[in-house]
Write an enzyme that holds these catalytic residues in place. Structure first.
Site, PDB file in Angstrom:
ATOM      1  N   ASP A 327       0.928  -0.773   0.174  1.00  0.00           N
ATOM      2  CA  ASP A 327       0.062   0.070  -0.261  1.00  0.00           C
ATOM      3  C   ASP A 327       1.363   0.977  -0.160  1.00  0.00           C
ATOM      4  O   ASP A 327       1.956   1.820   0.737  1.00  0.00           O
ATOM      5  CB  ASP A 327      -1.040   0.238   1.314  1.00  0.00           C
ATOM      6  CG  ASP A 327      -2.064   1.457   1.241  1.00  0.00           C
ATOM      7  OD1 ASP A 327      -1.982   1.705  -0.082  1.00  0.00           O
ATOM      8  OD2 ASP A 327      -3.229   0.639   2.245  1.00  0.00           O
ATOM      9  N   VAL A 390      10.961  19.674  -1.751  1.00  0.00           N
ATOM     10  CA  VAL A 390      11.783  20.930  -1.683  1.00  0.00           C
ATOM     11  C   VAL A 390      13.249  20.560  -0.310  1.00  0.00           C
ATOM     12  O   VAL A 390      12.665  20.483   1.449  1.00  0.00           O
ATOM     13  CB  VAL A 390      11.670  22.322  -1.625  1.00  0.00           C
ATOM     14  CG1 VAL A 390      10.525  22.890  -0.354  1.00  0.00           C
ATOM     15  CG2 VAL A 390      12.378  23.489  -2.477  1.00  0.00           C
ATOM     16  N   LYS A 396      10.758  21.145   5.703  1.00  0.00           N
ATOM     17  CA  LYS A 396      11.046  19.622   6.075  1.00  0.00           C
ATOM     18  C   LYS A 396      10.132  19.367   7.646  1.00  0.00           C
ATOM     19  O   LYS A 396       9.794  18.866   8.172  1.00  0.00           O
ATOM     20  CB  LYS A 396      11.868  19.074   6.163  1.00  0.00           C
ATOM     21  CG  LYS A 396      12.035  18.861   4.494  1.00  0.00           C
ATOM     22  CD  LYS A 396      13.678  18.271   4.371  1.00  0.00           C
ATOM     23  CE  LYS A 396      14.468  18.210   2.848  1.00  0.00           C
ATOM     24  NZ  LYS A 396      13.436  17.594   2.211  1.00  0.00           N
ATOM     25  N   SER A 418      18.956  15.947  -0.001  1.00  0.00           N
ATOM     26  CA  SER A 418      20.734  14.726  -0.506  1.00  0.00           C
ATOM     27  C   SER A 418      21.529  15.492   0.769  1.00  0.00           C
ATOM     28  O   SER A 418      22.745  15.221   0.316  1.00  0.00           O
ATOM     29  CB  SER A 418      19.903  15.528  -1.876  1.00  0.00           C
ATOM     30  OG  SER A 418      20.510  16.629  -2.244  1.00  0.00           O
ATOM     31  N   HIS A 439      18.562   8.451   1.636  1.00  0.00           N
ATOM     32  CA  HIS A 439      19.001   9.025   0.272  1.00  0.00           C
ATOM     33  C   HIS A 439      19.084   8.845  -1.521  1.00  0.00           C
ATOM     34  O   HIS A 439      19.751   7.545  -0.948  1.00  0.00           O
ATOM     35  CB  HIS A 439      20.197  10.345   0.217  1.00  0.00           C
ATOM     36  CG  HIS A 439      20.282  10.597  -0.727  1.00  0.00           C
ATOM     37  ND1 HIS A 439      22.037  10.810  -0.768  1.00  0.00           N
ATOM     38  CD2 HIS A 439      19.469  10.888  -1.308  1.00  0.00           C
ATOM     39  CE1 HIS A 439      22.223  11.517  -1.973  1.00  0.00           C
ATOM     40  NE2 HIS A 439      20.299  12.155  -2.302  1.00  0.00           N
ATOM     41  N   ASN A 442      18.694   9.729  -8.203  1.00  0.00           N
ATOM     42  CA  ASN A 442      17.528   9.596  -8.873  1.00  0.00           C
ATOM     43  C   ASN A 442      18.755   9.218 -10.753  1.00  0.00           C
ATOM     44  O   ASN A 442      19.648   9.877 -10.785  1.00  0.00           O
ATOM     45  CB  ASN A 442      17.102  11.076  -9.438  1.00  0.00           C
ATOM     46  CG  ASN A 442      16.234  11.427 -10.459  1.00  0.00           C
ATOM     47  OD1 ASN A 442      15.713  10.491 -11.084  1.00  0.00           O
ATOM     48  ND2 ASN A 442      16.458  12.406 -11.686  1.00  0.00           N
ATOM     49  N   GLU A 451      21.736   5.230   0.930  1.00  0.00           N
ATOM     50  CA  GLU A 451      22.775   6.330   1.570  1.00  0.00           C
ATOM     51  C   GLU A 451      21.295   6.308   2.623  1.00  0.00           C
ATOM     52  O   GLU A 451      20.274   6.817   2.691  1.00  0.00           O
ATOM     53  CB  GLU A 451      22.790   7.816   1.868  1.00  0.00           C
ATOM     54  CG  GLU A 451      24.070   7.470   0.688  1.00  0.00           C
ATOM     55  CD  GLU A 451      24.514   8.977   0.186  1.00  0.00           C
ATOM     56  OE1 GLU A 451      26.272   9.685   0.095  1.00  0.00           O
ATOM     57  OE2 GLU A 451      23.913  10.055  -0.510  1.00  0.00           O
ATOM     58  N   ASN A 489      27.296  13.219  -2.602  1.00  0.00           N
ATOM     59  CA  ASN A 489      27.115  14.385  -2.568  1.00  0.00           C
ATOM     60  C   ASN A 489      28.357  14.929  -2.316  1.00  0.00           C
ATOM     61  O   ASN A 489      29.198  16.211  -2.711  1.00  0.00           O
ATOM     62  CB  ASN A 489      25.911  15.063  -2.666  1.00  0.00           C
ATOM     63  CG  ASN A 489      24.545  14.933  -3.485  1.00  0.00           C
ATOM     64  OD1 ASN A 489      25.511  14.261  -4.592  1.00  0.00           O
ATOM     65  ND2 ASN A 489      23.611  14.768  -2.973  1.00  0.00           N
TER      66      ASN A 489
END
Length: 702
Positions: A327, A390, A396, A418, A439, A442, A451, A489
């Site tokens: 679900d 965002v 957040k 990220s 994380h 894409n 991560e 990153n």
């Protein structure tokens, strides 16, 4: 204790692989010796009318050769002799005067498939776990048990090249179409259907299947080999030798006798098996295996989830969980967004329909698992909530406060940030033990790495449940200590930034991209920056600059592009390149922002500056124990950024170059370009102690 059972029932011999104390069957030299002894029993008993080769393991026929043994082989002569012994055994199987049948119910890979090819017939179950492949290319080698010879003969040159040079899997239905299988049926029908097949084989009543392929012969095969070579040259770096060698072997041995083919294959295999590329890829394979076992099964694994955020990343996460969980609920800002989101998620599934890995009905079933709301309600029965909104700390935190009001007290709340510190994001939560960073990369449907970043308060139970969830969804998670940018990153952004600094001084967008692609990266830094999004990259770079200061200054051209809204592929104005749907070309509006880049910088320096700044930051990550194993950084940079796997990863590459050489270059770059190149303490220490990232673990582990 025997690893292979042998029995005779009504003149039908059965050899059953069942390795003791192992979950899978694999072909070590010891197992092959035992197999050879069983074949002698068959050969010497003239009452036997047929031989069946089977497996007692659930969903496994034979998973391939024993990779650990291949890794340990160092000498060409030793490898050649070992392979010729395998050829002798498989040729004995092929030359038996009775029908030989491999019954395959589950994974049949590499050497296991080559064993099956030495049989007269292959009968497969339609179990979804029944998958056939030659994955050797992914280990920097190629099929070495006569797969390069028998496969083109059985299924034709074009299909054989497709399987051997890509390592792709085929299921039972596809195998039957390719002529790789002679019969397929549900495993529940095994007793009746297999016995019927055996009787037909003994009586010679099996209809003939295709055995002649015109394209295997000149002049047609010459055209196919030429096109295959060009395809490899277009797609692969020539330093990755295995596919090129495999193609050479097939070309040299096709239509020859098997004795000649065996010697050629063994000679070429023994040469490539000792290369550093092969050793690097085998090491990566073991890291992957280790990471995918890095959890304990729970009684109530996560089975449902809520996703906040419906950008590119959010849609990827929705797709993933709809594919694997029961679900999925989407929290929308506006209910009118629902149609477009479901449409975009279904587009990700469309590739699976196109490649016949899923049917439309199966996809519809998955999409029907998705529900949506524009309110924070209906969260009570969900185990896991992840936000992918965002990249803004305040936004957040506001979302987490709303979630805690409506979710159950045991819910795990995760962020897909990220770069923002998990400690900061979770600071206002009541239940900090259930908060964690997860994380994704894409595109989510293609990138295996995740991560996982706990805060100091995150419970071990939460970490374990998240690992269990991600691995069950086909991802490979790594545990990363909280810091700005985490691992990938934090290491990658200085590389993208440095390419922009170089562009400001010298060279061109195309040339820098070309040099980095030539090194082995899947795309150049400017192409990558456009793909990620200049806006996204700039925001992450700002966060890293705020945290790390002088080490990570932002290149002026990136600031100018961000201010002028040149955001990359997703924007109409483009980024470093313009995208008109056909050709990509350098964006002159962006290059006109460069003040003067007439300095002459060598190609070698361009590559070194881009790579060595990453190595230096990776050393700092080890120094700070963000992760404690160099192999984890290697794995993360390969699976998260496309660093060439055959080079072993960023830090294995550093060892190959020599840490002293890298340190000297960094010191020179620091003099020429400033403190962002200041060598890390760990790198200096490793050089002083005559250690490297493989041998010097004691210098950073604590």
């Amino acid at each position: 204790m025997s690893n292979i059972r042998f029995e005779i029932n009504q003149d039908i011999a059965t050899i059953t692989f069942d390795l003791q104390n192992e979950k899978i069957n694999k072909l070590s030299f010891e197992i092959l010796k035992e197999f050879d002894e069983k074949l002698n029993l068959v050969k010497d008993d003239h009452t036997i009318k047929a031989l069946v080769i089977d497996s007692a393991k659930k969903d496994i026929f034979i998973a391939g050769a024993d990779i650990k043994q291949i890794e340990q082989l160092k000498d060409e002569t030793e490898i050649f002799d070992a392979l010729m012994e395998v050829h002798r055994i498989f040729n004995k199987l092929e030359n038996l005067t009775i029908p030989t049948i491999a019954y395959i119910n589950g994974a049949c890979m590499g050497g296991g498939l080559e064993l099956a090819l030495a049989c007269n017939y292959r009968v497969l179950s339609t179990n979804p776990k029944t998958q056939l492949a030659f994955p050797e290319i992914k280990l920097g080698i190629f099929p070495g048990f006569a797969g390069t010879f028998r496969t083109p003969k059985l299924i034709g040159l074009v299909n054989a090249l497709d399987l051997i040079l890509t390592g792709k899997n085929v299921d039972a239905k596809k195998a039957y179409k390719l002529n790789l299988a002679d019969e397929i049926f549900d495993n529940a029908q095994k007793e009746f259907m297999l016995n019927d097949f055996i009787k037909k084989a003994i009586n010679g009543n099996l209809g003939s299947r295709k055995s002649f392929y015109l394209l295997n012969y000149p002049p047609f095969n010459e055209i196919i080999f030429s096109r295959a070579l060009k395809n490899l040259e277009d797609k692969l770096n020539p330093e990755f030798k295995a596919p090129f060698k495999a193609l050479e072997v097939i070309k040299e041995t096709i239509n020859k006798d098997i004795e000649f083919a065996n010697k050629i294959e063994a000679t070429q295999f023994s040469q490539i098996a000792i290369t550093k590329e092969s050793k690097n890829l085998i090491k990566l394979f073991f890291t992957f295996e280790k990471l995918n076992k890095n959890f304990e099964k729970t009684l109530n694994p996560i089975s449902n989830t809520v996703v906040l955020g419906n950008g590119v990343m959010g849609k990827g996460i929705i797709w993933l969980f709809s594919k694997y969980l029961k679900d999925v609920r989407i929290k929308l800002r506006d209910i009118s967004q629902a149609h477009e989101i479901i449409k975009d998620v279904s587009k990700i599934y469309s590739y699976l329909i196109k490649t016949k890995k899923m049917t439309k009905n199966e996809v519809d079933f998955k999409l029907n698992k998705i529900s949506y709301t524009d309110k924070f309600d209906g969260f009570k029965h969900f185990d896991f909530v992840i936000e992918a909104i965002v990249e803004d700390e305040k936004a957040k935190k506001e979302a987490y406060a709303q979630i805690e009001k409506v979710a159950n007290e045991n819910v795990i709340i995760a962020t897909n940030t990220s770069s923002i510190s998990i400690e900061k994001l979770g600071s206002d939560l009541k239940n900090k033990g259930n908060f964690i960073g997860v994380h994704f990369f894409n595109p989510v449907n293609l990138m295996p790495l995740v991560e996982v970043i706990p805060s100091q308060y995150t419970s071990k139970e939460t970490i374990n449940k998240v690992f269990e969830l991600l691995i069950s969804c086909g991802k490979t998670p790594i545990l990363v200590k909280d810091c700005a940018g985490f691992i990938v990153n934090r290491i990658l952004l200085p590389y993208l930034n440095e390419a922009a600094f170089i562009l400001s001084e010298s060279s061109s967008v195309e040339h820098i991209d070309h040099l980095i692609k030539e090194f082995g990266m899947p795309m150049g830094p400017f192409n990558l920056a456009d793909t990620v999004g200049i806006d996204v990259g700039y925001k992450v770079a700002t966060i890293l600059y705020d945290e790390y200061g002088y080490r990570m200054p932002i290149a002026p051209i990136l600031e100018k592009m961000y201010d002028a809204k040149y955001f990359g592929k997703k924007g109409e104005t483009g980024g470093f390149y313009q995208y008109d749907g056909k050709d990509d070309y350098v964006n002159e509006h962006v290059t006109s922002m460069l003040q003067s880049n007439s300095k002459i910088i060598s190609d070698e320096e361009i590559v070194q500056r881009c790579l060595y700044i990453m190595i230096n930051e990776a050393a700092r990550c080890l120094e700070e124990n963000i992760v404690t194993e160099a192999a984890i950084i290697d794995f993360a940079m390969i699976t998260g950024t496309g660093f060439p796997a055959y080079k072993g990863g960023l830090l294995t590459y550093a060892n190959e170059v020599g840490l002293r050489n890298i340190l000297e270059s960094l010191r020179q770059f620091e003099k020429d370009y400033g403190s962002r190149f200041a060598p890390s303490n760990l790198l200096i220490k490793l050089v002083e102690e005559h250690e490297d990232f493989e041998t010097g673990e004691v210098l950073w582990k604590r």
